[in-house]
Scaffold this active site. Structure first.
Site, short mmCIF file in Angstrom:
data_model
loop_
_atom_site.label_atom_id
_atom_site.label_comp_id
_atom_site.label_asym_id
_atom_site.label_seq_id
_atom_site.Cartn_x
_atom_site.Cartn_y
_atom_site.Cartn_z
N HIS A 1 0.82 -1.23 0.00
CA HIS A 1 0.00 0.00 0.00
C HIS A 1 0.85 1.28 0.00
O HIS A 1 0.54 2.25 0.71
CB HIS A 1 -0.97 0.00 1.19
CG HIS A 1 -1.54 -1.36 1.47
ND1 HIS A 1 -2.26 -2.05 0.53
CD2 HIS A 1 -1.45 -2.18 2.54
CE1 HIS A 1 -2.60 -3.23 1.01
NE2 HIS A 1 -2.12 -3.34 2.23
N CYS A 2 1.93 1.26 -0.78
CA CYS A 2 2.82 2.44 -0.87
C CYS A 2 3.33 2.84 0.50
O CYS A 2 3.49 4.05 0.78
CB CYS A 2 2.13 3.61 -1.56
SG CYS A 2 1.57 3.22 -3.21
N ALA A 3 3.52 1.86 1.36
CA ALA A 3 4.10 2.12 2.69
C ALA A 3 5.09 0.99 2.97
O ALA A 3 4.95 0.26 3.96
CB ALA A 3 3.00 2.20 3.74
#
Ligand code: PLP
Length: 414
Positions: free
Chosen positions: A371-373
């Site tokens: 999740h782009c983390a």
């Protein structure tokens, strides 16, 4: 509005794939679009289609200008901004955060930026790029143990050299918040500015930027049911005047004069300085309609329904031994439930495929990955997670279907 009526507002919910019904649990990525937004975009495309503003000076452009101005004024009121000219339309949160990082007036004496381990890449990377250019020094508030990150940990990094503290209002992985009030208090005490990444917050929560003491705030239209490619950077006007330029071009200048044979530009002082070129008018008008939808439905109602669904989902998943829920046990600020599989041989991606293909009467859209983390996942030793996130049209039976599907998947994988 009752649930049936709310669901009727979202034509995509009626979508079938191979005769199976859609269950949409990927709302933290993008919220489906209500009819109000579809109508507003369609009106622009079919009845207007022209550029906004005084540059063209005809009746069609005046009509577009008026609708865009309405959308800006609605957005300003939605956020509690002082004036509509504090609302910069962008292509999304990512562009808003890049604008803030690139244009912020860092100085030699005040060049530190405080970020958090929970930041989306869209907040982290623009500042890391500025660090590479030698403009800033990034300090990152890491996890305290488990998934906790309290305001104390963030504020302990704020010092006399801190120019900016940028933090998410809610994590896109766990939904948790980070004690904004205390962060604002300490940032102000040290003369630092607060930038809020509100991407995951505004579909289910209200914010009043002035009451909260937020100087800049970025969000995406598509996460509120608006069109993709739309967003906003709110910036307090006193600070906006001090920002450097971002993209420049048509529509950003008061005048261009010739000085010593070379043109010299006199830029607008307000939001127009940051909106170069022909804009996404259909999107901007659609974003205004999305805000109307949220307000008419009632953020209080949306919050109540979605937090109930998230709580139900967490309670069901807490009883599943094979998964680890991500995030602290407290109720999150945003209705997001993510988990990883304890057995490294069980893959979140396989469950995602199962959700789409293996249920007899439904296909469930959730999200799997980091999740782009990635830094957050790495720091907790999690490779991939599966995320379900809720909006006002979701139902308890959809949550049960999702949790039952997990049971069936685990059985089939055993
Ligand atoms: N910040 C957070 C917390 C997000 O969740 C997202 C998107 O998921 C973004 C920033 C980037 O938003 P966008 O891709 O709409 O620019």
């Amino acid at each position: 509005m009752d649930l049936k009526n709310i669901r009727r507002q979202f034509p995509a919910l009626g979508r079938l794939a191979g005769g199976k019904k859609l269950v949409y649990l990927d709302n933290a990525c993008s919220v489906l679009k209500p009819r109000k937004v579809i109508r507003a975009v369609s009106h622009y495309l079919s009845a207007l289609g022209a550029c906004a503003g005084g540059r063209s000076g005809h009746l069609l452009s005046a009509a577009v200008e008026e609708l865009c101005h309405e959308a800006r004024a609605k957005t300003a009121a939605f956020l509690g901004a002082e004036t509509p000219s504090e609302i910069i339309f962008t292509s999304g949160t990512t562009e808003g955060l890049n604008l803030a990082a690139k244009c912020f007036p860092f100085t030699k004496a005040k060049n530190e930026v405080v970020l958090t381990a929970f930041d989306h890449h869209s907040n982290l990377l623009p500042f890391l790029e500025e660090q590479k250019r030698g403009r800033v020094k990034v300090r990152i508030a890491g996890l305290e143990g488990g998934w906790q990150l309290g305001a104390d940990r963030i504020t302990s990094l704020i010092g006399p050299r801190t120019a900016l503290v940028s933090l998410p209002l809610a994590s896109n992985v766990t939904g948790q918040a980070f004690g904004l009030e205390e962060v604002v208090r300490q940032a102000r005490r040290r003369g630092a500015v607060v930038l809020a990444d509100a991407a995951q917050y505004l579909s289910t929560n209200r914010v009043d930027v002035r009451a909260a003491g937020i100087d800049m705030l970025a969000f995406s239209g598509h996460k509120l049911g608006g069109p993709p490619g739309t967003g906003v950077l709110y910036c307090r006007s006193g600070l906006m005047r001090r920002l450097g330029n971002f993209k420049v071009g048509g529509g950003t200048v008061l005048d261009v004069v010739l000085k010593g044979g070379l043109p010299e530009a006199r830029y607008f002082a307000d939001c127009r300085r940051f909106e170069a070129g022909i804009q996404n008018y259909a999107g901007i008008i659609g974003l205004g309609a999305a805000i109307d939808f949220l307000l008419e439905t009632g953020i209080g109602l949306i919050k109540e329904r979605t937090s109930g669904l998230a709580a139900l989902c967490r309670a069901r998943l807490a009883g599943v031994e094979e998964v680890e829920l991500l995030g602290p046990p407290q109720a999150p600020a945003s209705p997001i439930v993510a988990f990883s599989f304890r057995n490294p041989k069980t893959c979140a991606q396989d469950f995602n495929i199962f959700l789409n293909n293996e249920l007899p009467r439904h296909f469930i859209c959730a999200r799997c990955g980091s999740h782009c983390a990635i830094p957050l996942h790495r720091s907790r030793g999690v490779k991939q997670s599966l995320r379900a996130s809720f909006f006002v049209y979701n139902t308890e039976s959809e949550v049960r279907l999702f949790c039952d599907a997990l049971g069936q998947f685990l059985e089939s994988a055993a």
